[in-house]
Design an enzyme around this catalytic site. Structure first.
Site, PDB file in Angstrom:
ATOM      1  N   HIS A 262      37.684  34.848  46.724  1.00 50.56           N
ATOM      2  CA  HIS A 262      37.856  36.057  45.816  1.00 50.56           C
ATOM      3  C   HIS A 262      38.079  37.253  46.559  1.00 50.56           C
ATOM      4  CE1 HIS A 262      36.058  33.546  42.720  1.00 50.56           C
ATOM      5  NE2 HIS A 262      34.708  33.225  43.476  1.00 50.56           N
TER       6      HIS A 262
HETATM    7  O1  RIB Z   1      32.526  37.004  41.663  1.00 47.33           O
HETATM    8  C1  RIB Z   1      32.897  36.995  43.051  1.00 47.33           C
HETATM    9  C2  RIB Z   1      32.311  38.105  43.704  1.00 47.33           C
HETATM   10  O2  RIB Z   1      30.870  37.823  43.547  1.00 47.33           O
HETATM   11  C3  RIB Z   1      32.807  37.941  45.092  1.00 47.33           C
HETATM   12  O3  RIB Z   1      32.571  39.458  45.498  1.00 47.33           O
HETATM   13  C4  RIB Z   1      31.316  37.204  45.799  1.00 47.33           C
HETATM   14  O4  RIB Z   1      31.176  37.731  47.199  1.00 47.33           O
HETATM   15  C5  RIB Z   1      30.400  37.607  44.864  1.00 47.33           C
HETATM   16  O5  RIB Z   1      29.697  38.684  45.145  1.00 47.33           O
END
Ligand code: RIB
Ligand code: CA
Length: 331
Positions: A262
């Site tokens: 992500h």
């Molecule tokens: O949904 C993904 C996000 O949530 C990313 O930033 C991961 O680090 C979690 O914090």
């Protein structure tokens, strides 16, 4: 199709599509195993990113741990030239909710934890953002956000002038066609502080938002991890450790073995925008309902309102992104 991004110097791109001039960047994060990979990429791109500082926030784990983790990752990367400033310890309104179920209690999976040589700055992360943006020429500072948006929102509330001075924001957050990952309708970063997200989205600052729709296309397969392992450096070893941890955890959660990266997406975008397809949109964050709080309502029908200041990530070239990560980590 790569839309011209409001975040990048228009037209100034290298042959591989990276912005020609350096991007002056603040990276706001909640490390966090996938934030760590994003940090390693940012630390490994000094020719493209003038990394002004890292600010940390409570999110995946508590604020003292995300700050410690950022300092640890900075030391592993040999970038103690980059200041780290610890930020907000809780969301603006709602009760804190961490993601320890995934990142575990240290926040960095099973990476060996050590006390970093260099500590955080004495300045608060919110004041670091304000001071950095106000002290530099307007339109020259970009901020990447890979955690809850608490620090940036509080900075906008405390010093509204930063909104018009920011070159733009590249954030990981939200979900449209993918649905949520912390509730049926909300992605974690937005769910963890929906009020902060609404402040940022409504601010009017140019915003590139990488939601689950696009981050779920960017997965660390065994082959991609194996390529990074061949680099045999402290950063690549730590990256492989973190990526393999994510793979095992996703598998255990029944999500398949190739963990989505992500937080890598906003940083990869700033280095190589041609690897992403964006679509202009209007966006609102659901706050009122306990059932759908943190939902990002992403509307591509722009109507005849003011020009869209938000670009929503729809497609990503995952091979290109891992080529970029592996190349920068090899330098
Ligand atoms: O949904 C993904 C996000 O949530 C990313 O930033 C991961 O680090 C979690 O914090
Ligand atoms: Ca994060």
């Amino acid at each position: 199709m790569v839309l011209a991004s409001p975040l990048l110097p228009q037209g100034a791109e290298t042959m591989e599509g990276a912005p020609m001039s350096k991007t002056s960047l603040i990276l706001d994060c909640d490390p966090g195993v996938d934030d760590a990979i994003a940090l390693f990429l940012a630390f490994a791109a000094p020719n493209e990113l003038d990394l002004l500082g890292v600010t940390t926030v409570a999110g995946n784990v508590g604020a003292s741990l995300t700050a410690r983790n950022a300092c640890m990752l900075r030391e592993i990367a040999g970038r103690e030239d980059v200041p780290v400033a610890a930020g907000c310890e809780r969301p603006m309104v709602r009760a804190p909710i961490d993601a320890g179920h995934f990142h575990v209690q240290t926040g960095l999976g099973d990476l060996n934890i050590f006390v970093p040589r260099k500590d955080v700055e004495t300045i608060h992360g919110v004041d670091f953002i304000i001071q950095t943006v106000m002290s530099r020429a307007s339109g020259t500072v970009t901020i990447a956000v890979t955690g809850p948006m608490t620090n940036l929102a509080m900075a906008m509330v405390k010093e509204p002038r930063i909104v018009g001075r920011l070159a733009g924001i590249a954030a990981m957050g939200g979900a449209r066609s993918e649905g949520g990952n912390i509730t049926a309708s909300a992605e974690y970063n937005i769910f963890a502080d929906p009020h902060a997200a609404q402040v940022v989205v409504a601010s009017g600052a140019p915003l590139v938002m990488m939601g689950l729709d696009v981050t779920h296309q960017v997965r660390a397969s065994e082959g991609r991890i194996a390529r990074i392992a061949t680099l045999d450096t402290a950063v690549s070893d730590a990256s492989v450790n973190l990526l393999n941890f994510m793979a095992r955890t996703e598998l255990a959660l029944g999500n398949g073995g190739d963990p989505p990266q992500h937080d890598l997406c906003p940083i990869a975008y700033l280095l190589a925008p041609h690897l992403f397809t964006l679509r202009p949109c209007r966006m609102e964050v659901e706050i009122a309902s306990s059932l759908t709080a943190g939902h990002t309502a992403v509307e591509f029908r722009l109507g005849d309102g003011p020009g869209p200041h938000i670009q929503w990530g729809t497609l990503a070239d995952a091979d290109g992104i891992f080529d970029l990560l592996t190349d920068r980590l090899s330098r």
